[in-house]
Design a protein around this motif. Structure first.
Motif, PDB file in Angstrom:
ATOM      1  N   ALA A  57       0.836  -1.206   0.000  1.00 46.57           N
ATOM      2  CA  ALA A  57       0.000   0.000   0.000  1.00 46.57           C
ATOM      3  C   ALA A  57       0.867   1.251   0.000  1.00 46.57           C
ATOM      4  CB  ALA A  57      -0.923  -0.019   1.218  1.00 46.57           C
ATOM      5  N   GLU A  58       1.984   1.201   0.711  1.00 42.08           N
ATOM      6  CA  GLU A  58       2.885   2.362   0.766  1.00 42.08           C
ATOM      7  C   GLU A  58       3.452   2.683  -0.609  1.00 42.08           C
ATOM      8  OE1 GLU A  58       7.007   3.798   3.012  1.00 42.08           O
ATOM      9  OE2 GLU A  58       6.221   1.762   3.300  1.00 42.08           O
ATOM     10  N   LYS A  59       3.918   1.650  -1.322  1.00 35.31           N
ATOM     11  CA  LYS A  59       4.465   1.876  -2.663  1.00 35.31           C
ATOM     12  C   LYS A  59       3.376   2.379  -3.610  1.00 35.31           C
ATOM     13  CE  LYS A  59       8.886   0.553  -2.620  1.00 35.31           C
ATOM     14  NZ  LYS A  59       9.117   0.358  -1.179  1.00 35.31           N
ATOM     15  N   LEU A  60       2.186   1.832  -3.459  1.00 33.49           N
ATOM     16  CA  LEU A  60       1.085   2.227  -4.343  1.00 33.49           C
ATOM     17  C   LEU A  60       0.717   3.701  -4.154  1.00 33.49           C
ATOM     18  CD1 LEU A  60      -0.804   1.000  -6.480  1.00 33.49           C
ATOM     19  CD2 LEU A  60      -2.398   0.451  -4.646  1.00 33.49           C
ATOM     20  N   ARG A  61       0.943   4.221  -2.943  1.00 37.01           N
ATOM     21  CA  ARG A  61       0.635   5.630  -2.663  1.00 37.01           C
ATOM     22  C   ARG A  61       1.761   6.577  -3.076  1.00 37.01           C
ATOM     23  NH1 ARG A  61      -1.348   3.365   2.278  1.00 37.01           N
ATOM     24  NH2 ARG A  61       0.630   3.912   3.275  1.00 37.01           N
ATOM     25  N   SER A  62       2.900   6.035  -3.445  1.00 38.46           N
ATOM     26  CA  SER A  62       4.057   6.855  -3.782  1.00 38.46           C
ATOM     27  C   SER A  62       3.746   7.806  -4.940  1.00 38.46           C
ATOM     28  CB  SER A  62       5.242   5.963  -4.161  1.00 38.46           C
ATOM     29  OG  SER A  62       6.251   6.703  -4.802  1.00 38.46           O
ATOM     30  N   ARG A  63       3.914   9.090  -4.710  1.00 37.74           N
ATOM     31  CA  ARG A  63       3.653  10.068  -5.762  1.00 37.74           C
ATOM     32  C   ARG A  63       4.601   9.863  -6.941  1.00 37.74           C
ATOM     33  NH1 ARG A  63       2.739  15.827  -2.553  1.00 37.74           N
ATOM     34  NH2 ARG A  63       0.847  15.207  -1.398  1.00 37.74           N
ATOM     35  N   GLU A  64       5.847   9.546  -6.634  1.00 39.20           N
ATOM     36  CA  GLU A  64       6.837   9.357  -7.686  1.00 39.20           C
ATOM     37  C   GLU A  64       6.463   8.189  -8.586  1.00 39.20           C
ATOM     38  OE1 GLU A  64      11.732   9.280  -8.054  1.00 39.20           O
ATOM     39  OE2 GLU A  64      10.746   8.712  -6.169  1.00 39.20           O
ATOM     40  N   LEU A  65       6.022   7.086  -7.957  1.00 38.30           N
ATOM     41  CA  LEU A  65       5.642   5.919  -8.745  1.00 38.30           C
ATOM     42  C   LEU A  65       4.379   6.191  -9.565  1.00 38.30           C
ATOM     43  CD1 LEU A  65       5.892   2.223  -7.807  1.00 38.30           C
ATOM     44  CD2 LEU A  65       3.777   3.058  -8.811  1.00 38.30           C
ATOM     45  N   ARG A  66       3.395   6.823  -8.936  1.00 34.22           N
ATOM     46  CA  ARG A  66       2.140   7.071  -9.645  1.00 34.22           C
ATOM     47  C   ARG A  66       2.348   8.056 -10.799  1.00 34.22           C
ATOM     48  NH1 ARG A  66      -1.844   4.295  -7.263  1.00 34.22           N
ATOM     49  NH2 ARG A  66      -3.288   5.097  -8.825  1.00 34.22           N
ATOM     50  N   SER A  67       3.239   8.990 -10.601  1.00 32.82           N
ATOM     51  CA  SER A  67       3.540   9.928 -11.681  1.00 32.82           C
ATOM     52  C   SER A  67       4.164   9.203 -12.863  1.00 32.82           C
ATOM     53  CB  SER A  67       4.487  11.013 -11.169  1.00 32.82           C
ATOM     54  OG  SER A  67       4.897  11.859 -12.225  1.00 32.82           O
ATOM     55  N   LEU A  68       5.098   8.292 -12.566  1.00 30.09           N
ATOM     56  CA  LEU A  68       5.732   7.524 -13.629  1.00 30.09           C
ATOM     57  C   LEU A  68       4.741   6.562 -14.279  1.00 30.09           C
ATOM     58  CD1 LEU A  68       8.253   6.777 -15.219  1.00 30.09           C
ATOM     59  CD2 LEU A  68       8.916   5.246 -13.346  1.00 30.09           C
ATOM     60  N   MET A  69       3.875   5.962 -13.471  1.00 32.54           N
ATOM     61  CA  MET A  69       2.892   5.008 -14.004  1.00 32.54           C
ATOM     62  C   MET A  69       1.963   5.686 -15.012  1.00 32.54           C
ATOM     63  SD  MET A  69       0.386   2.435 -11.884  1.00 32.54           S
ATOM     64  CE  MET A  69      -0.466   3.768 -11.038  1.00 32.54           C
ATOM     65  N   ARG A  70       1.633   6.940 -14.766  1.00 33.90           N
ATOM     66  CA  ARG A  70       0.751   7.648 -15.701  1.00 33.90           C
ATOM     67  C   ARG A  70       1.411   7.869 -17.065  1.00 33.90           C
ATOM     68  NH1 ARG A  70      -1.001  10.278 -10.856  1.00 33.90           N
ATOM     69  NH2 ARG A  70       0.633  11.874 -11.059  1.00 33.90           N
ATOM     70  N   LYS A  71       2.717   7.768 -17.117  1.00 29.23           N
ATOM     71  CA  LYS A  71       3.445   7.934 -18.373  1.00 29.23           C
ATOM     72  C   LYS A  71       3.553   6.627 -19.160  1.00 29.23           C
ATOM     73  CE  LYS A  71       6.314  11.594 -16.349  1.00 29.23           C
ATOM     74  NZ  LYS A  71       7.704  11.992 -15.969  1.00 29.23           N
ATOM     75  N   VAL A  72       3.137   5.527 -18.547  1.00 31.97           N
ATOM     76  CA  VAL A  72       3.231   4.214 -19.194  1.00 31.97           C
ATOM     77  C   VAL A  72       1.963   3.937 -19.984  1.00 31.97           C
ATOM     78  CG1 VAL A  72       3.532   1.738 -18.841  1.00 31.97           C
ATOM     79  CG2 VAL A  72       4.729   3.362 -17.344  1.00 31.97           C
ATOM     80  N   LYS A  73       2.113   3.662 -21.262  1.00 33.90           N
ATOM     81  CA  LYS A  73       0.982   3.347 -22.129  1.00 33.90           C
ATOM     82  C   LYS A  73       1.173   1.931 -22.676  1.00 33.90           C
ATOM     83  CE  LYS A  73      -0.069   7.674 -21.569  1.00 33.90           C
ATOM     84  NZ  LYS A  73      -1.085   8.042 -20.552  1.00 33.90           N
ATOM     85  N   ALA A  74       0.249   1.042 -22.352  1.00 37.42           N
ATOM     86  CA  ALA A  74       0.341  -0.345 -22.801  1.00 37.42           C
ATOM     87  C   ALA A  74      -0.627  -0.598 -23.941  1.00 37.42           C
ATOM     88  CB  ALA A  74       0.051  -1.297 -21.643  1.00 37.42           C
ATOM     89  N   GLU A  75      -0.183  -1.380 -24.905  1.00 36.97           N
ATOM     90  CA  GLU A  75      -1.044  -1.694 -26.045  1.00 36.97           C
ATOM     91  C   GLU A  75      -0.714  -3.091 -26.571  1.00 36.97           C
ATOM     92  OE1 GLU A  75       1.241   0.223 -29.842  1.00 36.97           O
ATOM     93  OE2 GLU A  75       0.296   1.667 -28.461  1.00 36.97           O
ATOM     94  N   ALA A  76      -1.707  -3.691 -27.229  1.00 39.42           N
ATOM     95  CA  ALA A  76      -1.527  -5.023 -27.805  1.00 39.42           C
ATOM     96  C   ALA A  76      -0.839  -4.911 -29.154  1.00 39.42           C
ATOM     97  CB  ALA A  76      -2.867  -5.717 -27.955  1.00 39.42           C
ATOM     98  N   SER A  77      -0.040  -5.911 -29.476  1.00 42.08           N
ATOM     99  CA  SER A  77       0.693  -5.953 -30.741  1.00 42.08           C
ATOM    100  C   SER A  77       0.349  -7.237 -31.487  1.00 42.08           C
ATOM    101  CB  SER A  77       2.201  -5.892 -30.477  1.00 42.08           C
ATOM    102  OG  SER A  77       2.940  -6.336 -31.594  1.00 42.08           O
ATOM    103  N   SER A  78      -0.107  -7.117 -32.716  1.00 39.75           N
ATOM    104  CA  SER A  78      -0.419  -8.304 -33.517  1.00 39.75           C
ATOM    105  C   SER A  78       0.846  -9.115 -33.794  1.00 39.75           C
ATOM    106  CB  SER A  78      -1.087  -7.896 -34.831  1.00 39.75           C
ATOM    107  OG  SER A  78      -0.251  -7.020 -35.569  1.00 39.75           O
ATOM    108  N   GLU A  79       1.966  -8.435 -33.912  1.00 40.89           N
ATOM    109  CA  GLU A  79       3.234  -9.134 -34.121  1.00 40.89           C
ATOM    110  C   GLU A  79       3.556 -10.037 -32.927  1.00 40.89           C
ATOM    111  OE1 GLU A  79       8.015  -8.145 -34.022  1.00 40.89           O
ATOM    112  OE2 GLU A  79       6.586  -6.501 -34.248  1.00 40.89           O
ATOM    113  N   LEU A  80       3.388  -9.521 -31.720  1.00 39.22           N
ATOM    114  CA  LEU A  80       3.672 -10.307 -30.523  1.00 39.22           C
ATOM    115  C   LEU A  80       2.605 -11.369 -30.293  1.00 39.22           C
ATOM    116  CD1 LEU A  80       4.997  -7.541 -28.090  1.00 39.22           C
ATOM    117  CD2 LEU A  80       6.226  -8.885 -29.800  1.00 39.22           C
ATOM    118  N   ASP A  81       1.370 -11.085 -30.732  1.00 42.83           N
ATOM    119  CA  ASP A  81       0.306 -12.097 -30.633  1.00 42.83           C
ATOM    120  C   ASP A  81       0.684 -13.376 -31.375  1.00 42.83           C
ATOM    121  OD1 ASP A  81      -1.724 -11.157 -28.990  1.00 42.83           O
ATOM    122  OD2 ASP A  81      -2.658  -9.980 -30.581  1.00 42.83           O
ATOM    123  N   ARG A  82       1.345 -13.225 -32.508  1.00 42.06           N
ATOM    124  CA  ARG A  82       1.713 -14.390 -33.314  1.00 42.06           C
ATOM    125  C   ARG A  82       2.779 -15.254 -32.629  1.00 42.06           C
ATOM    126  NH1 ARG A  82       0.855 -10.482 -37.430  1.00 42.06           N
ATOM    127  NH2 ARG A  82       3.067  -9.885 -37.465  1.00 42.06           N
TER     128      ARG A  82
END
Length: 458
Positions: A354-379
């Motif tokens: 819970a402490e790590k999850l509340r970390s402002r530094e971590l949450r700020s960085l997490m908001r910069k992470v964009k995940a997406e599916a790749s058809s190439e990796l699906d294969r």
């Protein structure tokens, strides 16, 4: 053509269940290759670490209390508590405990956690029947084979709705328990029939981060034990439970295949295909974590503007939560896991608090992470579980792709790494100084004269 006839044509109504039963009932320690025996030892130690580590967690404490209430003949041990209850209750509790921290092993092709279902059943029954540790090895080989093969046969359409560890795991637990009970091929087939009609477990738990996922492993283990014990007493089960037109595969999969059930049966062993998890999160996040750890050496985290994570579709379906609200949800968030890896340089149990999850530094960085599916990796999936991470800073970028995350047979952890993992997790339930001795015993179970040689140390 009628639907029933079509099913007969597609699946052939052969004798797959009986052939698997014959295999499971005849696994012999003396005929197993040395590398298979060694692998079982490492997998058992790894599973035991996960179970001891999970015992102190809230779901583990609940499981222990329920096992105590279920009671029964005091024959098998609740790990982390030392209490002895019925083998059914012990398998239930220990299975739940071992699937809490998200550090139990994985079989890629079947997308299962075999150890969390097989070893709780095997250990509980081994405590009842006794004998040397080679019996545990035989049971594990039989159980892992069934989990992996049934999971592969059910395929990806099964995995969309059903948690394969819970479903295929019940077959594996029955095979492991049945081998220890010396079931005949006929009795083993009955046990598999009862296991198949009991198998269940749905992904809906993800919507609320419920504890049901832990229950899936414990339930699979306990129902496997029950199925084997019933068969030992003459209780019959369907001997066509897998291939039958109203059997497990037709009921739970749109695109089942009988081929994986028996192809190469006895020529190789599925335990050799199993991955050991170094990170305390869903395995679907591990390739991305590894890629992030590689990139961490090349970038200043403070200068990161954006992080692009490309994964296969199943990874995004299971671990695509972009904004987890609890530590457990964070384990199923590739965004959180990548941010933690970049920020802290690791993704162990201490990064999911819970402490790590509340970390402002971590949450700020997490908001910069964009995940997406790749058809190439699906294969490439599920033979590989790949991820590609690209980190963007002001005016530059760097990228890393990982096809085989750390812990895969193609990228194995060392014995020393596994022992460190064992010490960290087991010390949550044992005195730290005792952990190395327990690891040595658990990683070489064939040297044990009886289960008490190990259980007296726990």
């Amino acid at each position: 053509m009628k639907a029933g006839v079509c099913w007969l044509v597609v699946l052939g109504l052969a004798d797959e269940t009986r052939r698997l039963a014959e295999f499971a009932s005849s696994v012999s320690y003396r005929s197993l290759p040395e590398e298979v025996v060694d692998r079982v030892g490492l997998l058992f130690a790894d599973w035991l670490a996960s179970a001891l580590g999970g015992a102190a967690e809230a779901p583990g404490r609940i499981a222990a209390r329920v096992a105590r209430r279920l009671g029964g003949h005091p024959e098998s041990t609740v790990l982390g508590y030392g209490e002895r209850v019925s083998c059914f209750a012990a398998a239930l509790a220990n299975g739940i405990m071992s699937h809490i921290l998200e550090l139990d092993d994985v079989h890629k092709k079947s997308v299962t956690h075999p150890g969390a279902a097989v070893f709780p059943a095997a250990l509980a029954v081994w405590e009842v029947v006794g004998g040397g540790g080679e019996r545990l090895v035989e049971a594990a080989v039989a159980g892992y084979e069934l989990v992996a093969r049934v999971g592969e046969a059910a395929g990806r359409s099964h995995y969309e709705i059903w948690h394969t560890t819970a479903t295929a795991g019940t077959f594996g637990a029955a095979a492991a328990a049945g081998r220890l009970l010396d079931l005949s091929p006929e009795e083993m087939a009955w046990a598999l029939g009862s296991a198949g009609t009991s198998a269940s477990g749905l992904w809906e738990f993800l919507e609320q981060g419920a504890m049901s996922k832990h229950l899936h492993a414990g339930k699979a283990a306990a129902l496997g034990v029950l199925s084997a014990m019933l068969a030992e007493e003459g209780f019959t089960g369907s001997t066509t439970i897998l291939e039958g037109r109203r059997g497990f595969l037709r009921a739970t999969s749109r695109q089942p295949s009988l081929k994986p059930l028996v192809e190469g049966l006895g020529e190789g062993y599925k335990v050799m295909e199993v991955s050991i998890k170094p990170y305390a999160s869903c395995r679907h996040t591990h390739s991305a974590i590894d890629a992030a750890l590689k990139l961490r050496e090349e970038v200043d985290v403070r200068e990161i503007a954006e992080v692009k994570v490309e994964v296969y579709s199943d990874a995004l379906k299971i671990a695509g939560n972009p904004s987890p609200k609890t530590p457990y949800e964070a384990k199923f968030s590739v965004s959180y896991c990548v941010a933690a890896a970049l920020l802290y340089g690791r993704a162990g149990i201490h990064e999911f608090t819970a402490e790590k999850l509340r970390s402002r530094e971590l949450r700020s960085l997490m908001r910069k992470v964009k995940a997406e599916a790749s058809s190439e990796l699906d294969r490439m999936y599920p033979e590989k579980w790949p991820a590609r991470v690209t980190v963007y800073t002001e005016g530059s970028s760097c990228s890393a792709q990982v096809d085989y995350p750390l812990g895969d047979p193609e990228n194995p952890v060392s014995r020393q790494q596994l022992e460190r993992k064992f010490r960290e997790l087991a010390s949550r339930a044992l005195p730290l100084e005792r952990a190395p001795k327990v690891f040595e015993l658990a990683s070489k179970p064939w040297l044990l004269k009886s289960p008490r040689d190990l259980m007296d140390m726990l």
